[in-house]
Design a protein around this motif. Structure first.
Motif, PDB file in Angstrom:
ATOM      1  N   GLU A 258      -3.236   3.561  -5.382  1.00 42.76           N
ATOM      2  CA  GLU A 258      -3.348   2.572  -4.784  1.00 42.76           C
ATOM      3  C   GLU A 258      -1.700   1.565  -4.356  1.00 42.76           C
ATOM      4  OE1 GLU A 258      -5.358  -1.308  -3.882  1.00 42.76           O
ATOM      5  OE2 GLU A 258      -6.510   0.056  -3.117  1.00 42.76           O
TER       6      GLU A 258
ATOM      7  N   ALA B  81      -0.180  -4.033   4.159  1.00 38.93           N
ATOM      8  CA  ALA B  81      -0.129  -3.041   4.149  1.00 38.93           C
ATOM      9  C   ALA B  81       0.035  -2.223   3.143  1.00 38.93           C
ATOM     10  CB  ALA B  81       1.050  -2.317   4.886  1.00 38.93           C
ATOM     11  N   GLN B  82      -1.537  -1.310   3.239  1.00 37.20           N
ATOM     12  CA  GLN B  82      -2.073  -0.857   1.604  1.00 37.20           C
ATOM     13  C   GLN B  82      -1.539   0.633   2.008  1.00 37.20           C
ATOM     14  OE1 GLN B  82      -5.862  -2.208   0.188  1.00 37.20           O
ATOM     15  NE2 GLN B  82      -6.250  -0.230  -0.317  1.00 37.20           N
TER      16      GLN B  82
ATOM     17  N   HIS C  61      -1.209  -0.640  15.569  1.00 36.92           N
ATOM     18  CA  HIS C  61      -2.010   0.490  14.276  1.00 36.92           C
ATOM     19  C   HIS C  61      -3.289  -0.041  14.618  1.00 36.92           C
ATOM     20  CE1 HIS C  61       2.390   2.098  13.321  1.00 36.92           C
ATOM     21  NE2 HIS C  61       3.154   0.891  13.610  1.00 36.92           N
TER      22      HIS C  61
ATOM     23  N   LYS D  75      -2.783   7.746   2.908  1.00 39.94           N
ATOM     24  CA  LYS D  75      -3.538   7.206   3.762  1.00 39.94           C
ATOM     25  C   LYS D  75      -3.118   5.691   3.620  1.00 39.94           C
ATOM     26  CE  LYS D  75      -7.968   5.695   5.339  1.00 39.94           C
ATOM     27  NZ  LYS D  75      -9.422   5.620   4.636  1.00 39.94           N
ATOM     28  N   ILE D  76      -2.493   5.140   5.187  1.00 34.95           N
ATOM     29  CA  ILE D  76      -1.642   4.294   5.376  1.00 34.95           C
ATOM     30  C   ILE D  76      -2.706   2.905   5.847  1.00 34.95           C
ATOM     31  CG2 ILE D  76      -0.098   2.709   6.294  1.00 34.95           C
ATOM     32  CD1 ILE D  76       2.048   5.331   5.267  1.00 34.95           C
ATOM     33  N   ARG D  77      -3.157   2.166   5.827  1.00 30.60           N
ATOM     34  CA  ARG D  77      -3.905   1.110   6.401  1.00 30.60           C
ATOM     35  C   ARG D  77      -3.335  -0.185   6.785  1.00 30.60           C
ATOM     36  NH1 ARG D  77      -7.399   2.448   1.985  1.00 30.60           N
ATOM     37  NH2 ARG D  77      -9.286   3.629   1.922  1.00 30.60           N
TER      38      ARG D  77
ATOM     39  N   SER E 121      -6.438   3.754  10.629  1.00 36.19           N
ATOM     40  CA  SER E 121      -5.552   4.548   9.160  1.00 36.19           C
ATOM     41  C   SER E 121      -4.270   5.475   9.747  1.00 36.19           C
ATOM     42  CB  SER E 121      -6.591   4.334   8.879  1.00 36.19           C
ATOM     43  OG  SER E 121      -6.873   3.302   8.022  1.00 36.19           O
TER      44      SER E 121
ATOM     45  N   SER F 151      -3.699  -5.627  10.760  1.00 31.50           N
ATOM     46  CA  SER F 151      -3.831  -5.986  12.164  1.00 31.50           C
ATOM     47  C   SER F 151      -3.142  -6.976  12.826  1.00 31.50           C
ATOM     48  CB  SER F 151      -5.218  -5.317  12.767  1.00 31.50           C
ATOM     49  OG  SER F 151      -6.061  -6.494  12.395  1.00 31.50           O
TER      50      SER F 151
ATOM     51  N   ILE G 151      -3.059   8.632   8.063  1.00 36.27           N
ATOM     52  CA  ILE G 151      -3.107  10.059   7.149  1.00 36.27           C
ATOM     53  C   ILE G 151      -2.845  10.578   7.286  1.00 36.27           C
ATOM     54  CG2 ILE G 151      -5.226  11.439   6.686  1.00 36.27           C
ATOM     55  CD1 ILE G 151      -7.285   9.241   7.524  1.00 36.27           C
TER      56      ILE G 151
END
Length: 563
Positions: free
Chosen positions: A124, A137-138, A106, A95-97, A109, A100, A111
């Motif tokens: 993580e 990004a996370q 984007h 999953k990439i958050r 998120s 913004s 997925i």
């Protein structure tokens, strides 16, 4: 009564055995569930984290996150990776958050894969901006290591086997102890063999190897040192190394030099020492040292001292020095023959000139005592005497046969040597600064050889000044004395020497001049002469700043001062 006691003892033993078994089972349960299982989980997570770090290097780049095609390709690689062909993929889902502010396109998120995996654990990773260190990004990964399913039944089997084995283990304790003793015996045997092997290697080394403490007391020595000293370890144990080894540099003690060598710069010159062998023959050696540090204080508590015998090298150097002196003596012989011829040819005309000048002076004095021509004739007489002194000094300097060693005033050979340079230096615009005390105690030397030393040093100084162009070129000759030494300093402000040249300038045939311009024998001959008269030489030099030669010459009052 005995039966009851026996039953009681058996009951007590059974109770103790049962209590021991229950205690062991409780300890086993506690150990397995509180230590082994968390450790297994932690190791699994650590391994997975290491693998993820290697796999996501291409994914966690800003240019990849900005490009949908590149991002899709990298995600597909991660979701399809597996260490073995028949095993499931390593990464179950991700999953990439996106930040913004950095990725306005984007908003939500991203997925991919299965993030609802209950057996998986989550890792993580964050991507930081190179400019302001903010998170752009996370990424969260859901991981199921390929060996996790294999470890779980193995863990259960080991647990059950351990519980069943507890009952049997007590009966086989003696066997374990026996095996432990056998292992310890074999280990001690292997250690003893290793120690013997290391001792054989150390004892085949021809150099001296000594272990000393901070005070210089010998703690251990190799066979080479013991055999050359004709002693065993018990005879030298706890004795000071200074009893067997003497430094050539006496400005500081041997142990201070060893400590400085071990603790400071490893590239510093080795320590030159002297030591006597069992036949009482004195040998020269070079000493190096290494400190064994106490990690609590970071200070050396013991030192490994290695002494290499360089007697053969010293003999070879002495032979080269002798050959150099012979070559130099040949040149002096030619100079002496030339000086003798010049003296023979010039002395008679000079005598006539001097006699005529004296006659003219006498005649003028009788006619007119105040006539200025009298001063002119006296100048002629003085210059004739000066020529005679220069010729005699040249003949004395170039004399091949050595003069006897005698007590002389130290300023005399200095003044004689300077007669060769005063006019030459004046013509070359080099200032000669003479600071010579004439009340210093007498020194015992061969005057001719000391003059040779001074001439060679001043010649080097004048050549060093020829390589520079500044206007204030000078050579300073300073003579003073203390309670033990007459101290002669000859310094210049010429081109100077770097550290390597300073260390080797006294070596035979060492020269920085172009081929054909120098032989490298001048300072080597100086060094040999100084050793002959027990004169200590100290050389100070900085590249581009100049050079200073300092001679410490023992004088006749030194012995009385020591008493």
């Amino acid at each position: 009564m005995i039966s009851e006691n026996h039953q009681n003892k058996n009951g007590q033993l059974s109770f103790i055995l049962l209590a021991m078994m229950l205690s062991l089972i409780l300890i086993a349960l506690t150990y397995f569930y509180s230590v082994l299982q968390p450790k297994l989980q932690s190791q699994t997570e650590n391994q997975a984290s290491l693998i993820i770090n290697m796999m996501v290097q291409n994914l966690l780049r800003q240019e990849v996150l900005e490009n949908a095609d590149l991002l899709s390709g990298e995600i597909q690689k991660l979701l399809s990776y597996s260490a073995e062909v028949e095993q499931p993929p390593f990464v179950k889902g991700l999953k990439i958050r996106f930040n913004s502010q950095v990725f306005p396109d984007h908003s939500g998120s991203l997925i991919r894969g299965n993030i609802e995996c209950h057996d998986c654990f989550e890792i993580e990773k964050k991507l930081y901006s190179n400019q302001n260190n903010t998170v752009i990004a996370q990424v969260n990964f859901w991981i199921e290591p390929e060996y996790l399913d294999d470890l779980t039944p193995e863990f259960t089997f080991q647990f059950i086997a351990f519980l069943l084995g507890l009952v049997v283990m007590i009966g086989f304790v003696w066997k374990s102890i026996h095996k432990l003793n056998a292992y310890q015996t074999s280990t001690n045997h292997a250690l003893r063999q290793t120690k013997e092997f290391n001792n054989k290697i150390i004892n085949t080394i021809q150099d001296w190897l000594l272990v000393i403490d901070q005070d210089g007391r010998i703690l251990n020595a190799n066979q080479s040192a013991l055999s050359q000293l004709n002693k065993d370890l018990s005879q030298i144990n706890k004795k000071l190394i200074q009893q067997f080894v003497k430094p050539l540099d006496t400005h500081s003690s041997l142990i201070e030099q060893i400590q400085n060598k071990a603790e400071n710069n490893k590239d510093e010159p080795q320590i030159e020492v002297k030591f006597k062998l069992k036949n009482q023959i004195e040998h020269y050696g070079v000493l190096t040292s290494t400190g064994f540090k106490d990690f609590k204080t970071t200070q050396p508590v013991q030192y490994l001292v290695i002494i290499k015998d360089i007697q053969s090298i010293k003999l070879a150097e002495a032979k080269l020095a002798y050959q150099a002196q012979m070559a130099h003596a040949g040149r002096l012989k030619s100079l002496g023959e030339m000086a003798t011829g010049i003296a023979h040819e010039i002395n008679q005309p000079l005598a006539v000139i001097r006699l005529a000048a004296e006659g003219i002076k006498e005649s003028l004095s009788m006619q007119n005592p105040d006539a200025f021509e009298i001063e002119i004739t006296q100048d002629i007489v003085n210059q004739v005497d000066r020529i005679s002194v220069i010729i005699n000094n040249m003949r004395s300097y170039a004399r091949l046969n050595p003069s006897p060693r005698q007590w002389i005033a130290p300023h005399k050979p200095i003044n004689n040597a300077l007669t060769f340079f005063r006019e030459q230096l004046r013509v070359n615009a080099i200032d000669l600064i003479e600071e010579i005390r004439e009340d210093c105690p007498n020194i015992q030397v061969e005057q001719q050889k000391l003059e040779q030393v001074i001439v060679n040093i001043i010649t080097n100084a004048s050549q060093a000044l020829e390589k520079i162009a500044h206007q204030h070129r000078k050579i300073r000759v300073h003579l003073e004395c203390d309670l033990k030494h007459v101290i002669l300093t000859i310094e210049d402000n010429g081109c100077g020497m770097d550290e390597m040249t300073r260390q080797h300038c006294l070596d035979p045939f060492y020269t920085t001049k172009e081929t054909g311009e120098g032989t490298g024998l001048g300072l080597s001959i100086v060094n040999n002469i100084l050793h002959e008269f027990n004169i200590e030489l100290k050389i100070e030099s900085k590249l581009g700043k100049g050079t200073r030669f300092i001679l410490y010459i023992p004088h006749q009052n030194a012995e009385a001062t020591d008493d």
